[in-house]
Enzyme design. Sequence first.
Site, PDB file in Angstrom:
ATOM      1  N   HIS A 212       1.725   0.416 -13.121  1.00 50.93           N
ATOM      2  CA  HIS A 212       0.479   1.042 -13.609  1.00 50.93           C
ATOM      3  C   HIS A 212       0.393   2.544 -13.254  1.00 50.93           C
ATOM      4  O   HIS A 212      -0.704   3.070 -13.044  1.00 50.93           O
ATOM      5  CB  HIS A 212      -0.730   0.278 -13.053  1.00 50.93           C
TER       6      HIS A 212
ATOM      7  N   HIS B 179      -7.594   1.905  -6.086  1.00 57.72           N
ATOM      8  CA  HIS B 179      -6.977   2.968  -5.278  1.00 57.72           C
ATOM      9  C   HIS B 179      -7.997   3.963  -4.752  1.00 57.72           C
ATOM     10  O   HIS B 179      -7.691   5.122  -4.544  1.00 57.72           O
ATOM     11  CB  HIS B 179      -5.952   3.737  -6.100  1.00 57.72           C
TER      12      HIS B 179
ATOM     13  N   HIS C 150       8.024   1.346  -4.629  1.00 55.28           N
ATOM     14  CA  HIS C 150       7.721   2.783  -4.590  1.00 55.28           C
ATOM     15  C   HIS C 150       7.004   3.145  -3.303  1.00 55.28           C
ATOM     16  O   HIS C 150       6.318   2.333  -2.698  1.00 55.28           O
ATOM     17  CB  HIS C 150       6.940   3.273  -5.813  1.00 55.28           C
TER      18      HIS C 150
HETATM   19  C1  DHB Z   1       2.146   6.286  -8.799  1.00 56.08           C
HETATM   20  C2  DHB Z   1       2.297   4.895  -8.690  1.00 56.08           C
HETATM   21  C3  DHB Z   1       1.189   4.079  -8.452  1.00 56.08           C
HETATM   22  O1  DHB Z   1       1.263   2.724  -8.310  1.00 56.08           O
HETATM   23  C4  DHB Z   1      -0.087   4.645  -8.349  1.00 56.08           C
HETATM   24  O2  DHB Z   1      -1.137   3.813  -8.188  1.00 56.08           O
HETATM   25  C5  DHB Z   1      -0.249   6.023  -8.423  1.00 56.08           C
HETATM   26  C6  DHB Z   1       0.872   6.841  -8.652  1.00 56.08           C
HETATM   27  C7  DHB Z   1       3.318   7.168  -9.083  1.00 56.08           C
HETATM   28  O3  DHB Z   1       4.478   6.724  -9.028  1.00 56.08           O
HETATM   29  O4  DHB Z   1       3.092   8.342  -9.416  1.00 56.08           O
HETATM   30 FE    FE Z   2      -0.692   1.913  -7.636  1.00 57.93          FE
END
Ligand code: DHB
Ligand code: FE
Length: 282
Positions: free
Chosen positions: A12, A59, A193
């Site tokens: 997302h 978030h 990530h």
């Molecule tokens: C990114 C990934 C995420 O899951 C998020 O909530 C905000 C940013 C990113 O990779 O930029």
């Molecule tokens: Fe995220």
Amino acid sequence: MAQLIGGLATSHIPAIGGAIHKGKQNDPYWKPFFDGFPPIHQWLGKVQPDVVVVFYNDHGLNFFLDKMPTFAVGAAATYSNADEGWGIPTLPPIPGCPDLSWHLIRELIAKEFDIVTCQEMLVDHACTLPFKLFWPEHEIAPVQIVPININTVQFPLPTAKRVYKLGKAVGEAIQSWDSSKRVAVMATGGLSHQLDGERAGFINKQFDLQFLDSMETNPEWATQFSDLELVEKAGTQGVELLMWLAMRAALTVSASGVRKVHSNYHIPISNTATGVLALETV
Ligand code: DHB
Ligand code: FE
């Protein structure tokens, strides 16, 4: 009774919203990501869910660090989006399904999940963007939603085991909902990530592929890991894969299992290893 037709999952990343807005789906950077979706669009056109239960993580738009529920279920008639500062378009409100919300809330509390119920709830990029990805022809997807927020932002997180149990209880509640509606479950977030700290940019392809495989062959596989082990393996924000686990656990109520409709894995978009998956109950 309602019919649980299957599950969807996707990353997302906010930048996806910008790419859609600017029509960049065929740019060399974006194409390998957007190419993961057309087979799923075809399937959705065929199965046409009426309601989608969305496992996602806020978030900081609706919940902040001062008050952070572990699990929160939306019970609103509509869910509004708002500017989070990513520079992406704010989307129109998404219709809710209060009848399923309250059925889920009653069933979850009866099964000893001490959830927060939200009759007002702003939804962030994690809830809105997946609908633009799965229903790209529509300004707002032609479905009602029930958002379920799982804290993956402030530690300690719910254990993978607990998230699995929540997902299973949600699947059972969908199956016991007195309705003729067709329901899908959706997960948003991941895969590996890490956006901050010394390991910013961390991606773990081997772990992601094992996790994706477990979605088909061994749904409980990820429940062996603690929250910190998941951080180590998937990155601080890669723990969003807990949503995928909840979605998959919901589908375990299908007596004859699931069939994979389509999946895709592509590195990187922004700082993230992206994944998309659709599973159909059989
Ligand atoms: C990114 C990934 C995420 O899951 C998020 O909530 C905000 C940013 C990113 O990779 O930029
Ligand atoms: Fe995220």
